[in-house]
Design a protein around this motif. Structure first.
Motif, PDB file in Angstrom:
ATOM      1  N   GLY A  19       3.626  -1.045   6.214  1.00 25.58           N
ATOM      2  CA  GLY A  19       2.878  -2.217   6.684  1.00 25.58           C
ATOM      3  C   GLY A  19       2.595  -2.159   8.172  1.00 25.58           C
ATOM      4  O   GLY A  19       1.483  -2.462   8.615  1.00 25.58           O
ATOM      5  N   GLY A  20       3.587  -1.762   8.961  1.00 30.40           N
ATOM      6  CA  GLY A  20       3.373  -1.626  10.397  1.00 30.40           C
ATOM      7  C   GLY A  20       2.331  -0.572  10.726  1.00 30.40           C
ATOM      8  O   GLY A  20       1.506  -0.750  11.620  1.00 30.40           O
ATOM      9  N   PHE A  23      -1.057  -2.055   9.876  1.00 28.71           N
ATOM     10  CA  PHE A  23      -1.459  -3.014  10.903  1.00 28.71           C
ATOM     11  C   PHE A  23      -1.868  -2.300  12.191  1.00 28.71           C
ATOM     12  O   PHE A  23      -2.751  -2.761  12.909  1.00 28.71           O
ATOM     13  CB  PHE A  23      -0.352  -4.017  11.192  1.00 28.71           C
ATOM     14  CG  PHE A  23      -0.182  -5.053  10.115  1.00 28.71           C
ATOM     15  CD1 PHE A  23      -1.270  -5.608   9.482  1.00 28.71           C
ATOM     16  CD2 PHE A  23       1.081  -5.458   9.740  1.00 28.71           C
ATOM     17  CE1 PHE A  23      -1.123  -6.557   8.495  1.00 28.71           C
ATOM     18  CE2 PHE A  23       1.249  -6.413   8.751  1.00 28.71           C
ATOM     19  CZ  PHE A  23       0.146  -6.967   8.124  1.00 28.71           C
ATOM     20  N   THR A  24      -1.218  -1.178  12.495  1.00 25.42           N
ATOM     21  CA  THR A  24      -1.568  -0.432  13.705  1.00 25.42           C
ATOM     22  C   THR A  24      -3.021   0.024  13.668  1.00 25.42           C
ATOM     23  O   THR A  24      -3.718  -0.048  14.678  1.00 25.42           O
ATOM     24  CB  THR A  24      -0.642   0.784  13.871  1.00 25.42           C
ATOM     25  OG1 THR A  24       0.706   0.334  13.989  1.00 25.42           O
ATOM     26  CG2 THR A  24      -0.995   1.584  15.106  1.00 25.42           C
ATOM     27  N   SER A  26      -5.344  -1.343  11.732  1.00 25.90           N
ATOM     28  CA  SER A  26      -6.222  -2.437  11.334  1.00 25.90           C
ATOM     29  C   SER A  26      -6.507  -3.431  12.455  1.00 25.90           C
ATOM     30  O   SER A  26      -7.573  -4.035  12.477  1.00 25.90           O
ATOM     31  CB  SER A  26      -5.625  -3.205  10.157  1.00 25.90           C
ATOM     32  OG  SER A  26      -5.540  -2.371   9.037  1.00 25.90           O
ATOM     33  N   PHE A  27      -5.548  -3.647  13.337  1.00 28.60           N
ATOM     34  CA  PHE A  27      -5.741  -4.639  14.388  1.00 28.60           C
ATOM     35  C   PHE A  27      -6.819  -4.186  15.360  1.00 28.60           C
ATOM     36  O   PHE A  27      -7.040  -2.993  15.557  1.00 28.60           O
ATOM     37  CB  PHE A  27      -4.445  -4.891  15.160  1.00 28.60           C
ATOM     38  CG  PHE A  27      -3.450  -5.732  14.396  1.00 28.60           C
ATOM     39  CD1 PHE A  27      -3.849  -6.763  13.586  1.00 28.60           C
ATOM     40  CD2 PHE A  27      -2.098  -5.481  14.521  1.00 28.60           C
ATOM     41  CE1 PHE A  27      -2.936  -7.540  12.898  1.00 28.60           C
ATOM     42  CE2 PHE A  27      -1.178  -6.249  13.838  1.00 28.60           C
ATOM     43  CZ  PHE A  27      -1.605  -7.275  13.025  1.00 28.60           C
ATOM     44  N   HIS A  32      -1.603  -5.836  20.036  1.00 28.05           N
ATOM     45  CA  HIS A  32      -1.109  -6.045  18.672  1.00 28.05           C
ATOM     46  C   HIS A  32      -0.817  -4.709  17.996  1.00 28.05           C
ATOM     47  O   HIS A  32       0.149  -4.588  17.227  1.00 28.05           O
ATOM     48  CB  HIS A  32      -2.116  -6.840  17.858  1.00 28.05           C
ATOM     49  CG  HIS A  32      -2.310  -8.246  18.350  1.00 28.05           C
ATOM     50  ND1 HIS A  32      -3.435  -8.971  18.079  1.00 28.05           N
ATOM     51  CD2 HIS A  32      -1.518  -9.050  19.106  1.00 28.05           C
ATOM     52  CE1 HIS A  32      -3.330 -10.159  18.639  1.00 28.05           C
ATOM     53  NE2 HIS A  32      -2.177 -10.234  19.281  1.00 28.05           N
ATOM     54  N   SER A  36       2.859  -3.585  16.496  1.00 23.16           N
ATOM     55  CA  SER A  36       3.027  -3.158  15.106  1.00 23.16           C
ATOM     56  C   SER A  36       3.528  -1.715  15.026  1.00 23.16           C
ATOM     57  O   SER A  36       4.285  -1.372  14.115  1.00 23.16           O
ATOM     58  CB  SER A  36       1.735  -3.335  14.319  1.00 23.16           C
ATOM     59  OG  SER A  36       0.718  -2.537  14.842  1.00 23.16           O
ATOM     60  N   THR A  40       6.950  -0.344  13.207  1.00 23.49           N
ATOM     61  CA  THR A  40       7.048   0.839  12.351  1.00 23.49           C
ATOM     62  C   THR A  40       8.186   1.744  12.809  1.00 23.49           C
ATOM     63  O   THR A  40       8.960   2.253  11.989  1.00 23.49           O
ATOM     64  CB  THR A  40       5.720   1.616  12.365  1.00 23.49           C
ATOM     65  OG1 THR A  40       4.679   0.753  11.930  1.00 23.49           O
ATOM     66  CG2 THR A  40       5.779   2.830  11.473  1.00 23.49           C
ATOM     67  N   ASN A  94     -11.728  -3.169   5.444  1.00 23.95           N
ATOM     68  CA  ASN A  94     -10.459  -3.769   5.015  1.00 23.95           C
ATOM     69  C   ASN A  94     -10.243  -3.608   3.517  1.00 23.95           C
ATOM     70  O   ASN A  94      -9.116  -3.366   3.065  1.00 23.95           O
ATOM     71  CB  ASN A  94     -10.414  -5.242   5.411  1.00 23.95           C
ATOM     72  CG  ASN A  94     -10.315  -5.423   6.902  1.00 23.95           C
ATOM     73  OD1 ASN A  94      -9.882  -4.519   7.618  1.00 23.95           O
ATOM     74  ND2 ASN A  94     -10.732  -6.580   7.390  1.00 23.95           N
TER      75      ASN A  94
END
Length: 166
Positions: A19-20, A23-24, A26-27, A32, A36, A40, A94
């Protein structure tokens, strides 16, 4: 297959690490992304503890989650950033990210479940002592070169950031 506490802890740490990482990428805000990524790194440190590699876990948390993440945040704070620009909507990106992540998780979960691991007698060794002996005998020169290289890179980043201000 029995569901033990170790299984659930691995599952939770693996989900946090994945998930981290998602998010890395995706942000859209760099700060942010750095937070993230630190999340991780912490999750990976937990996985190393579960593998009984305490030294590697300690180094992972101390160096990566601590030093590298703080260095990245300092670098972000020392550089100029434009105001918040309107980011384009990335619904397709996404959606593909979600589909790819679920597919990768499914493939890995299936492969791990179908794997057969032979029973072996585990020999518990003193990991920290073995790593320390290797690091300070056989690999002492590369260790010192890496420390000098990191110091030079940090000083160079500060000089470049100061030039941008002028």
């Amino acid at each position: 297959m029995t569901f033990t506490g170790e299984f659930f802890m691995f599952f939770i740490l693996a989900l946090f690490a994945i998930g981290g990482a998602i998010f890395t990428i995706s942000f859209t805000k760099v700060i942010h992304m750095a937070v993230s990524l630190a999340f991780t790194f912490l999750s990976l440190g937990g996985l190393y503890v579960m593998l009984e590699a305490e030294f590697v876990a300690f180094v992972q948390i101390l160096i990566y989650a601590g030093a590298v993440s703080i260095l990245m945040i300092f670098g972000i704070m020392m550089t100029k950033h434009q105001g918040d620009e309107e980011q384009p909507k990335r619904k397709l990106h996404n959606g593909l990210l979600l589909v790819g992540s679920v597919a990768l998780f499914g493939i890995l979960f299936y492969a791990i479940q179908q794997s057969v691991f032979p029973d072996q007698d585990l020999q518990i060794a003193d990991n920290t002592r073995a790593i320390g002996e290797q690091l300070f005998t056989k690999y002492v020169i590369p260790f010192e070169i890496v420390s000098v290289l990191l110091t030079v890179a940090f000083v160079g980043a500060i000089i470049i950031a100061k030039r941008e201000e002028e």
